[in-house]
Design a protein around this motif. Sequence first.
Motif, PDB file in Angstrom:
ATOM      1  N   VAL A  10       0.683  -1.261  -0.076  1.00 10.72           N
ATOM      2  CA  VAL A  10      -0.092  -0.121   0.009  1.00 10.72           C
ATOM      3  C   VAL A  10       0.720   1.210  -0.025  1.00 10.72           C
ATOM      4  N   PRO A  11       0.483   2.306  -0.607  1.00  8.79           N
ATOM      5  CA  PRO A  11       1.432   3.485  -0.700  1.00  8.79           C
ATOM      6  C   PRO A  11       1.169   4.203   0.653  1.00  8.79           C
ATOM      7  N   GLY A  12       1.272   3.751   1.638  1.00 15.01           N
ATOM      8  CA  GLY A  12       1.329   4.464   3.026  1.00 15.01           C
ATOM      9  C   GLY A  12      -0.236   4.242   3.393  1.00 15.01           C
ATOM     10  N   PRO A  13      -0.181   3.861   4.903  1.00 12.47           N
ATOM     11  CA  PRO A  13       0.677   3.770   5.822  1.00 12.47           C
ATOM     12  C   PRO A  13       1.530   2.415   5.463  1.00 12.47           C
ATOM     13  N   THR A  14       2.928   2.439   5.609  1.00 10.62           N
ATOM     14  CA  THR A  14       3.970   1.146   4.984  1.00 10.62           C
ATOM     15  C   THR A  14       3.820   0.391   6.372  1.00 10.62           C
ATOM     16  N   SER A 184       7.195  11.786  -0.776  1.00  8.48           N
ATOM     17  CA  SER A 184       8.397  11.665  -1.652  1.00  8.48           C
ATOM     18  C   SER A 184       9.862  11.710  -0.689  1.00  8.48           C
ATOM     19  N   ILE A 185       9.785  12.406   0.169  1.00  5.87           N
ATOM     20  CA  ILE A 185      10.709  12.640   1.211  1.00  5.87           C
ATOM     21  C   ILE A 185      11.075  11.194   1.805  1.00  5.87           C
ATOM     22  N   GLY A 186      12.368  10.781   1.667  1.00  2.67           N
ATOM     23  CA  GLY A 186      12.880   9.536   2.357  1.00  2.67           C
ATOM     24  C   GLY A 186      12.678   8.588   1.112  1.00  2.67           C
ATOM     25  N   GLY A 187      11.961   8.864  -0.005  1.00  3.57           N
ATOM     26  CA  GLY A 187      11.607   7.813  -0.784  1.00  3.57           C
ATOM     27  C   GLY A 187      12.179   7.917  -2.449  1.00  3.57           C
ATOM     28  N   MET A 188      12.637   9.304  -2.581  1.00  3.69           N
ATOM     29  CA  MET A 188      12.987   9.626  -4.016  1.00  3.69           C
ATOM     30  C   MET A 188      13.754  11.009  -3.786  1.00  3.69           C
ATOM     31  N   PRO A 189      14.595  11.318  -4.889  1.00  2.00           N
ATOM     32  CA  PRO A 189      15.433  12.541  -4.542  1.00  2.00           C
ATOM     33  C   PRO A 189      14.611  13.778  -4.502  1.00  2.00           C
ATOM     34  N   VAL A 190      15.002  14.343  -3.281  1.00  2.00           N
ATOM     35  CA  VAL A 190      14.546  15.570  -2.873  1.00  2.00           C
ATOM     36  C   VAL A 190      15.518  16.653  -2.443  1.00  2.00           C
ATOM     37  N   GLN A 205       4.286   8.092   8.003  1.00  2.00           N
ATOM     38  CA  GLN A 205       3.864   6.442   7.699  1.00  2.00           C
ATOM     39  C   GLN A 205       4.180   6.264   6.089  1.00  2.00           C
ATOM     40  N   LYS A 206       4.629   7.108   5.540  1.00  2.00           N
ATOM     41  CA  LYS A 206       4.900   6.854   3.976  1.00  2.00           C
ATOM     42  C   LYS A 206       6.381   6.479   3.890  1.00  2.00           C
ATOM     43  N   CYS A 207       7.186   7.053   3.104  1.00  2.00           N
ATOM     44  CA  CYS A 207       8.412   6.442   2.846  1.00  2.00           C
ATOM     45  C   CYS A 207       9.492   6.194   4.015  1.00  2.00           C
ATOM     46  N   THR A 208       9.474   6.825   5.076  1.00  2.00           N
ATOM     47  CA  THR A 208      10.263   6.748   5.989  1.00  2.00           C
ATOM     48  C   THR A 208       9.695   5.566   6.895  1.00  2.00           C
ATOM     49  N   ALA A 209       8.659   4.773   6.814  1.00  2.00           N
ATOM     50  CA  ALA A 209       8.187   3.689   7.635  1.00  2.00           C
ATOM     51  C   ALA A 209       7.824   3.952   8.969  1.00  2.00           C
ATOM     52  N   GLY A 210       7.549   5.043   9.269  1.00  2.00           N
ATOM     53  CA  GLY A 210       7.030   5.497  10.746  1.00  2.00           C
ATOM     54  C   GLY A 210       5.671   5.204  11.018  1.00  2.00           C
ATOM     55  N   GLY A 356       2.079   0.395  -4.000  1.00  2.00           N
ATOM     56  CA  GLY A 356       3.252   1.378  -3.231  1.00  2.00           C
ATOM     57  C   GLY A 356       4.520   0.536  -3.196  1.00  2.00           C
ATOM     58  N   SER A 357       5.757   1.310  -3.533  1.00  2.00           N
ATOM     59  CA  SER A 357       6.964   0.684  -3.263  1.00  2.00           C
ATOM     60  C   SER A 357       7.726   1.511  -2.417  1.00  2.00           C
ATOM     61  N   MET A 358       7.369   1.749  -1.294  1.00  2.92           N
ATOM     62  CA  MET A 358       7.938   2.803  -0.600  1.00  2.92           C
ATOM     63  C   MET A 358       8.359   1.949   0.775  1.00  2.92           C
ATOM     64  N   GLY A 359       9.191   3.100   1.637  1.00  7.55           N
ATOM     65  CA  GLY A 359       9.546   2.517   3.224  1.00  7.55           C
ATOM     66  C   GLY A 359      10.300   1.226   3.199  1.00  7.55           C
ATOM     67  N   GLU A 360      10.056   0.236   3.974  1.00  2.00           N
ATOM     68  CA  GLU A 360      11.021  -0.779   3.913  1.00  2.00           C
ATOM     69  C   GLU A 360      10.464  -1.957   3.138  1.00  2.00           C
TER      70      GLU A 360
END
Length: 394
Positions: A10-14, A184-190, A205-210, A356-360
């Motif tokens: 899922v594209p967050g929550p991860t 995007s932050i934590g998951g792709m170039p920013v 809850q998204k790319c940083t898997a919190g 979703g292809s994010m987080g861990e």
Amino acid sequence: MSHDGDCFLVPGPTRMNQKCLDAMATPVITARGTEFRDIMAELNSGLRYAFNLSPSSDKRGNNTWAGDDDYVVVVVSGSGTAGMEMVVANRFRRNDRVLVPTNGKFGERVAEMCDRYCNLKHMRYEWGRAFDLYEMEMELEKGIYEAVLICHNETSAGITQDAEAIAEMCQRHDVAFILDGITSIGGMPVHPEKWNAEALVVGAQKCTAGPSGIAAIAINQSFIERVKKIRGQDDNNALFYLDLIPALKKGDDEQTPWTPAINLAMGWSEALKVLRHEGLESRWNKATKMANGVRNLFLDCGFELLADEQQRSDSVTAIMYPGGVDDKWRSRLKDVYHTQVIGGQDHLKGKMFRVGSMGETTLVEMIEGCNRMLQCFRDFDVDLPQVDVESYFQ
Ligand SMILES: Cc1ncc(COP(=O)(O)O)c(C=O)c1O
């Protein structure tokens, strides 16, 4: 290697790792003591890493929210939307003109928010279509705008905006650039500094898997100066919980003005340690590899992707259902194949699904999940070629 058990794509929550979950189960501590300030110090430092800012100490009392650059990070007790609202409501006055181009639900939400707090010009594009940069340029030529706000990675449509080009345009026209970087932050170039972004927002809850329910903003000095300057003027916005001024007074002391989301902060700090250990670029590269695999696999199987080809997102892929399939497919995927993806929103409900292809998330889980998705489509009599799923993720 194989993946047993559920696939949660899922594209967050991860999914949160065990250290993050364990940290959240820590018995209660006070909000004002040194224990919590230690956690905030680590969280601030981890956030600076995730935002791709210059490093800071993770030890209390060392200005952990700031680094060598112009930015500070501020933790917000609330989901990403609260972070975004904090940025918009503090930064603008009722009559400040802002330009908000959108191509999906979350951009539209940024626009809606701006409509409440400032003077909105909404450039609405179809979901998944790239912004017309020439049109934006023409609009900025008018010289009437205070800022451009974008949803950097549009989760509803699987499209990533060309932030680099928009940033350059904003610098040329001397307008502020603000990003919803929630997926995007934590998951792709920013690149906040290079883009001269005044403010960026991330949701845990998204790319940083919190955990869900906590967010952070990164803001630069020009943002802060502006907020202070307009405070007290007649047409500034009413604020209380999300007032930035008390948050700034507390920030260099690793404190928050109101009771913070203590256990969520503990969990997020652990998740960010995993991100740091994995390495930001390696997390970005992993997302690219996973999203590339998903895109090519489904295209080869005859599916259509919603987003324009050049700007397809690396953290979420929006795939149209083939004729005759709707969200019953997702229900079966969950119930029979123990695999979750998310559906379409608003007018695209029942017409597409998003991966979703994010987080861990690991490649192994993605490969297994894709195998199950294809099998589930076959259950719906969708005629698919025989493909070697794994080969798409090499
Ligand atoms: C790009 C984007 N912006 C904003 C949001 C809203 O964030 P939250 O639900 O954390 O408030 C989301 C949630 O999916 C999102 O993907």
